[in-house]
Design a protein around this motif. Sequence first.
Motif, mmCIF file in Angstrom:
data_model
loop_
_atom_site.group_PDB
_atom_site.id
_atom_site.type_symbol
_atom_site.label_atom_id
_atom_site.label_comp_id
_atom_site.label_asym_id
_atom_site.label_seq_id
_atom_site.Cartn_x
_atom_site.Cartn_y
_atom_site.Cartn_z
ATOM 1 N N PRO A 14 24.060 -12.260 46.800
ATOM 2 C CA PRO A 14 23.630 -13.668 46.702
ATOM 3 C C PRO A 14 23.727 -14.146 45.255
ATOM 4 O O PRO A 14 23.223 -13.477 44.358
ATOM 5 C CB PRO A 14 22.161 -13.608 47.151
ATOM 6 N N THR A 67 23.316 -17.709 42.918
ATOM 7 C CA THR A 67 23.030 -19.126 42.717
ATOM 8 C C THR A 67 24.148 -19.765 41.915
ATOM 9 O O THR A 67 24.530 -19.254 40.867
ATOM 10 C CB THR A 67 21.687 -19.252 41.964
ATOM 11 N N GLN A 102 20.317 -16.504 52.108
ATOM 12 C CA GLN A 102 19.196 -15.880 51.389
ATOM 13 C C GLN A 102 18.086 -16.915 51.247
ATOM 14 O O GLN A 102 18.222 -17.909 50.518
ATOM 15 C CB GLN A 102 19.616 -15.396 49.995
ATOM 16 N N HIS A 143 14.452 -13.326 50.074
ATOM 17 C CA HIS A 143 14.517 -13.027 48.638
ATOM 18 C C HIS A 143 13.122 -12.581 48.174
ATOM 19 O O HIS A 143 12.260 -13.392 47.857
ATOM 20 C CB HIS A 143 14.969 -14.276 47.881
ATOM 21 N N ARG A 164 15.441 -8.268 50.412
ATOM 22 C CA ARG A 164 15.880 -7.891 49.062
ATOM 23 C C ARG A 164 14.671 -7.728 48.147
ATOM 24 O O ARG A 164 13.792 -8.584 48.096
ATOM 25 C CB ARG A 164 16.809 -8.958 48.483
ATOM 26 N N SER A 197 26.739 -3.858 38.952
ATOM 27 C CA SER A 197 27.836 -3.433 38.062
ATOM 28 C C SER A 197 28.874 -2.561 38.768
ATOM 29 O O SER A 197 29.456 -1.675 38.137
ATOM 30 C CB SER A 197 27.294 -2.700 36.827
ATOM 31 N N GLY A 236 28.653 -8.670 43.072
ATOM 32 C CA GLY A 236 28.256 -9.992 42.597
ATOM 33 C C GLY A 236 29.374 -10.641 41.809
ATOM 34 O O GLY A 236 30.299 -11.236 42.369
ATOM 35 N N ARG A 237 29.293 -10.479 40.462
ATOM 36 C CA ARG A 237 30.257 -11.163 39.583
ATOM 37 C C ARG A 237 31.706 -10.870 39.955
ATOM 38 O O ARG A 237 32.573 -11.747 39.801
ATOM 39 C CB ARG A 237 30.004 -10.724 38.132
#
Length: 367
Positions: free
Chosen positions: A23, A25, A99, A170, A224, A295, A334-335
């Motif tokens: 998730p 934002t 989420q 969340h 989460r 990561s 994520g990223r």
Amino acid sequence: MNILFQPFNYPLLQLKNRLVMAPMTRRKSPNHIPNQQVAEYYRRRAEGGVGLIITEGTVIPHATAHGSRGVPSFYGEALVGWQTVVDAVHKAGARIVPQLWHVGSVRALDQFPESTVAAHSASAIAHPYLGEKAFLPTAMTEEDIYDVIQAYVTAAMDAKKLGFDGIELHGAHGYLIDQFFWDYTNKRTDKYGGKVLAARTRFATEIISAIRMAVGSTFPIIFRFSQWKLGAYDAKLAQTPQELESFLIPLQEAGVDIFHCSTRRYFKPEFNDSSLNLAGWTRKITGKPTITVGSVGLDIEFQESFLGVESKTTDFSNLLERLENEEFDLVAIGRGLIADPYWPKKVAEGRMNEIRPFAKHMLDSLD
Ligand SMILES: Cc1cc2nc3c(=O)[nH]c(=O)nc-3n(C[C@H](O)[C@H](O)[C@H](O)COP(=O)(O)O)c2cc1C
């Protein structure tokens, strides 16, 4: 076959592979309504091969729940936008859960949308993340708690009606649910507080049980949680595996199906004397499927990225070994998925050197 691309055959939630979009934002929903651009953003990730998308935090129908502009609501007109998102993602072959989010006291004085409404939290303690800008929240009364639980239930039922494949709560990073877990923000002496961590799980367990009652036994609830908090990255809810167990069992008994264990580096052991990470311990304690994150495939963690440090893609063979050993079941990216929607496809096809690394400027647009 690379284990990441083996199906996840959990009866309530079958996924084509083990990859989950974390998730994130994005603050790109004008007036809190996810528009066509948002739907395209998620559709591209589904086309890129991810098995499950967890949407950015989306706010439950309660006046105190929002924290910042551009964050999507999960009520009213926003539900029409979410319907478009669900349909686009399903058509592209992935599953999706929203989420559900209430920020509690993480509402900067100059930012919250409805300035006449007070911020809610477990206790009247300003959130450390915001420093000087912190809004002093009011400690929720039992009536406030009841209303917020109802808002979670409404959102979960709407998720089911719209055709989402489940929900994620969340409960991480120092937002409302975590403000009840965390002893720094929860000084209550009633049944929602207490000196031991297990006593501070009550708000969450009431939300989970109420949702479970409303959505039935076959609609997945993902929960989460994290040790770290915004503004307190070294905070820990559980100092030992025993304490973690005292925290997880009430949540599991209330009806959680899958735990999403938010860490910044998946390869860090959670406690001494074992290489298991938080997702590993959680699976071992609860027997429930878990999602690991942090990561994966990138050389720096996300806070460093926010500071503008450049990241490079890295090897993650150690992750695959852990997945083979059934330390956890699913892996959230994520990223990596902001930078490259085709991350899963490229990994599946062994085109690792074609994966675009993440850079902070990518947060400016919704490509
Ligand atoms: C831009 C951005 C926004 C995020 N927003 C959320 C959020 O809304 N909810 C949440 O639980 N975590 C959020 N996170 C944390 C991510 O879900 C994830 O745990 C974190 O980025 C670590 O994964 P990564 O190293 O693969 O990026 C956010 C992270 C980023 C980079």
